[in-house]
Structures are given as structure tokens and as C-alpha cells.
Design a protein around this motif. Sequence first.
Motif, PDB file in Angstrom:
ATOM      1  N   GLU A 201       1.233  -1.212   0.035  1.00 15.20           N
ATOM      2  CA  GLU A 201       0.308   0.144   0.251  1.00 15.20           C
ATOM      3  C   GLU A 201       0.650   1.497   0.052  1.00 15.20           C
ATOM      4  O   GLU A 201       1.771   1.507   0.677  1.00 15.20           O
ATOM      5  CB  GLU A 201      -1.010  -0.067   1.411  1.00 15.20           C
TER       6      GLU A 201
ATOM      7  N   SER B 106     -13.845  -0.220  12.023  1.00 17.18           N
ATOM      8  CA  SER B 106     -13.134  -0.890  11.928  1.00 17.18           C
ATOM      9  C   SER B 106     -12.133  -1.012  13.333  1.00 17.18           C
ATOM     10  O   SER B 106     -12.449  -0.466  14.407  1.00 17.18           O
ATOM     11  CB  SER B 106     -11.655  -0.671  10.887  1.00 17.18           C
TER      12      SER B 106
ATOM     13  N   ARG C 104     -12.550  -5.500   9.371  1.00 13.60           N
ATOM     14  CA  ARG C 104     -13.752  -4.032   9.333  1.00 13.60           C
ATOM     15  C   ARG C 104     -14.961  -4.577   8.606  1.00 13.60           C
ATOM     16  O   ARG C 104     -14.467  -5.663   7.789  1.00 13.60           O
ATOM     17  CB  ARG C 104     -12.568  -3.395   8.080  1.00 13.60           C
TER      18      ARG C 104
ATOM     19  N   VAL D  88     -13.927  -8.187   7.004  1.00 10.83           N
ATOM     20  CA  VAL D  88     -12.478  -8.271   6.743  1.00 10.83           C
ATOM     21  C   VAL D  88     -11.935  -8.449   7.526  1.00 10.83           C
ATOM     22  O   VAL D  88     -11.087  -7.157   7.846  1.00 10.83           O
ATOM     23  CB  VAL D  88     -12.144  -7.712   4.961  1.00 10.83           C
ATOM     24  N   GLN D  89     -11.061  -8.721   7.415  1.00 12.13           N
ATOM     25  CA  GLN D  89      -9.400  -9.294   8.059  1.00 12.13           C
ATOM     26  C   GLN D  89      -8.617  -8.685   7.973  1.00 12.13           C
ATOM     27  O   GLN D  89      -7.865  -9.563   6.837  1.00 12.13           O
ATOM     28  CB  GLN D  89      -9.843 -10.887   8.917  1.00 12.13           C
ATOM     29  N   THR D  90      -7.399  -8.153   8.516  1.00 17.60           N
ATOM     30  CA  THR D  90      -6.738  -7.158   7.820  1.00 17.60           C
ATOM     31  C   THR D  90      -5.545  -7.346   8.607  1.00 17.60           C
ATOM     32  O   THR D  90      -5.455  -6.224   9.893  1.00 17.60           O
ATOM     33  CB  THR D  90      -6.876  -6.055   7.164  1.00 17.60           C
TER      34      THR D  90
ATOM     35  N   LYS E  94      -1.691  -5.165   9.241  1.00 14.67           N
ATOM     36  CA  LYS E  94      -0.420  -4.255   7.847  1.00 14.67           C
ATOM     37  C   LYS E  94       0.345  -4.264   8.904  1.00 14.67           C
ATOM     38  O   LYS E  94       0.465  -4.626  10.194  1.00 14.67           O
ATOM     39  CB  LYS E  94      -1.355  -3.314   8.406  1.00 14.67           C
TER      40      LYS E  94
ATOM     41  N   GLU F 227       0.251  -5.289   3.101  1.00 12.37           N
ATOM     42  CA  GLU F 227      -1.496  -5.417   3.814  1.00 12.37           C
ATOM     43  C   GLU F 227      -1.412  -6.865   3.442  1.00 12.37           C
ATOM     44  O   GLU F 227      -1.172  -7.635   2.483  1.00 12.37           O
ATOM     45  CB  GLU F 227      -2.171  -4.884   3.111  1.00 12.37           C
ATOM     46  N   TRP F 228      -2.286  -8.245   4.102  1.00 16.52           N
ATOM     47  CA  TRP F 228      -3.044  -8.676   4.102  1.00 16.52           C
ATOM     48  C   TRP F 228      -4.279  -8.696   4.954  1.00 16.52           C
ATOM     49  O   TRP F 228      -4.672  -8.599   5.567  1.00 16.52           O
ATOM     50  CB  TRP F 228      -2.004  -9.816   4.399  1.00 16.52           C
ATOM     51  N   ASP F 229      -5.189  -9.338   3.199  1.00 17.79           N
ATOM     52  CA  ASP F 229      -6.965  -9.168   3.625  1.00 17.79           C
ATOM     53  C   ASP F 229      -7.354 -10.689   3.392  1.00 17.79           C
ATOM     54  O   ASP F 229      -6.758 -11.316   2.791  1.00 17.79           O
ATOM     55  CB  ASP F 229      -7.186  -8.064   2.652  1.00 17.79           C
ATOM     56  N   GLN F 230      -8.350 -10.801   4.418  1.00 16.63           N
ATOM     57  CA  GLN F 230      -8.523 -12.332   4.813  1.00 16.63           C
ATOM     58  C   GLN F 230     -10.300 -12.272   4.849  1.00 16.63           C
ATOM     59  O   GLN F 230     -10.701 -11.656   6.404  1.00 16.63           O
ATOM     60  CB  GLN F 230      -7.733 -13.260   5.292  1.00 16.63           C
TER      61      GLN F 230
END
Length: 210
Positions: free
Chosen positions: A4, A39, A59, A66-68, A70, A84-87
Motif C-alpha cells: 500500500e 474497523s 473491518r 474482512v480481517q487485515t 498491516k 497488507e494482507w486481507d482475508q
Amino acid sequence: MFLEIELKLSIDPDPKHIALLFNHPLLTQSTPFSEHLVSRYFDTPTLCLWHQGLSLRLREAEGRTVQTLKTAGEQIGDLHHRHEWDQPIAGPLPAIHDFADKKVSEKLDAIIGKQPLIELFHTCFNRTQWDLHTQPLSGSTTQIELVLDQGTVNTAVQHAPLHEIELELKKGDVNQIYKIADILKQTIPLTVETRSKAQRGYLLYTLYNS
């Protein structure tokens, strides 16, 4: 995982200044999209994630969570650079073993150990988003996402206002972020904001829990 790259700008919540943004010629060519976002940020009681330069966020928007994860990243000039990893997850609590990248889950396991994850603070804000496209002299199109966030950062006992613009590079020339920011600053009172939402939340939390 993705990198990001963004520039944050503080904006005065005065309706006159907000109207200047909405009516700015740079934005009138793009149809804005608005949503309400909550969030929630989690860590151990000893803040072991934060001490490792990480933040874990859930969030919630439009019935989806969505789990993030950072990294604190680094500040290069006025730009934030963070990995950043989003799941997407099904439940209301962190699920660190659900990350598609199992190395991330293993790292979190090693850091957290047997400590519980607790919610430290949350942000609650309205977001308005514009997708901007510029055509530099190189001829390749640059895509930048501009968002206006207006709301609060909240702990169990305190809250702080949140009014900021984010310019995030989606594709192309990073220098276009600065050019857009400079154009906006010509008519709108804006200042560079170096703190992330997570930093603001941790500062507010530790101020009353140290």
C-alpha cells in the motif's frame, strides 16, 4: 499480500472546506461512492503485535467482515509504504489461522503465543471514494483512489475526531499523488497527516491504559 502506497492529508471538518472538496474540478469527473465503515483493532494485553510493528484489524461493511494485517511500514517523503494482507472471515472475532498465506498465520502464532486477543479500540466513519485517472507525459494511465473519511477513533473511555483524505496509488506513477495533493491544496486547507488510523488508536488507548 500487496504494498500500500498512500498520502494522508488532514482536512478541517468545516462544511465549507468539505464542499470545496466535493466541488473540486478534479473530482467532478468521477462518480463518488459512499459507505459507512467500522474497523475494530485487536492485540494482546501486552500489545505484542504493535511492538512487532503490526496491526490487526477487522473491518465491517455491507454485512461482510474482512480481517487485515498491516505492517507499520516506512515513511518515504510524505508517503506511507505498508505491506497488507486481507482475508474475508465469517465470525466477529480475529481468525489468524484463516489467512491464505500460512506464513502469516505462523508468524502471528509465534508472536501471540497463548495470550488472548482483545479489542483495544475501533474507528467508525463515513467514507466517500473517488477513482481518479491521470495521463502523465509518459502516456501510461495512473489510477489513484481518493477517499474522504469522517468519523471518530474510539476506545472504551475516550474518542478523538477523524477527518482525513487518503490518496492511494492503485496503478502507475507515484508522483501523480503529489501532483493531485498540490492541486487540492491550492484551494482547500490541507495538511500532511503522518499517523495511520492504527497509530492514532494505539496512542489514544495507551494514553488512558498506561
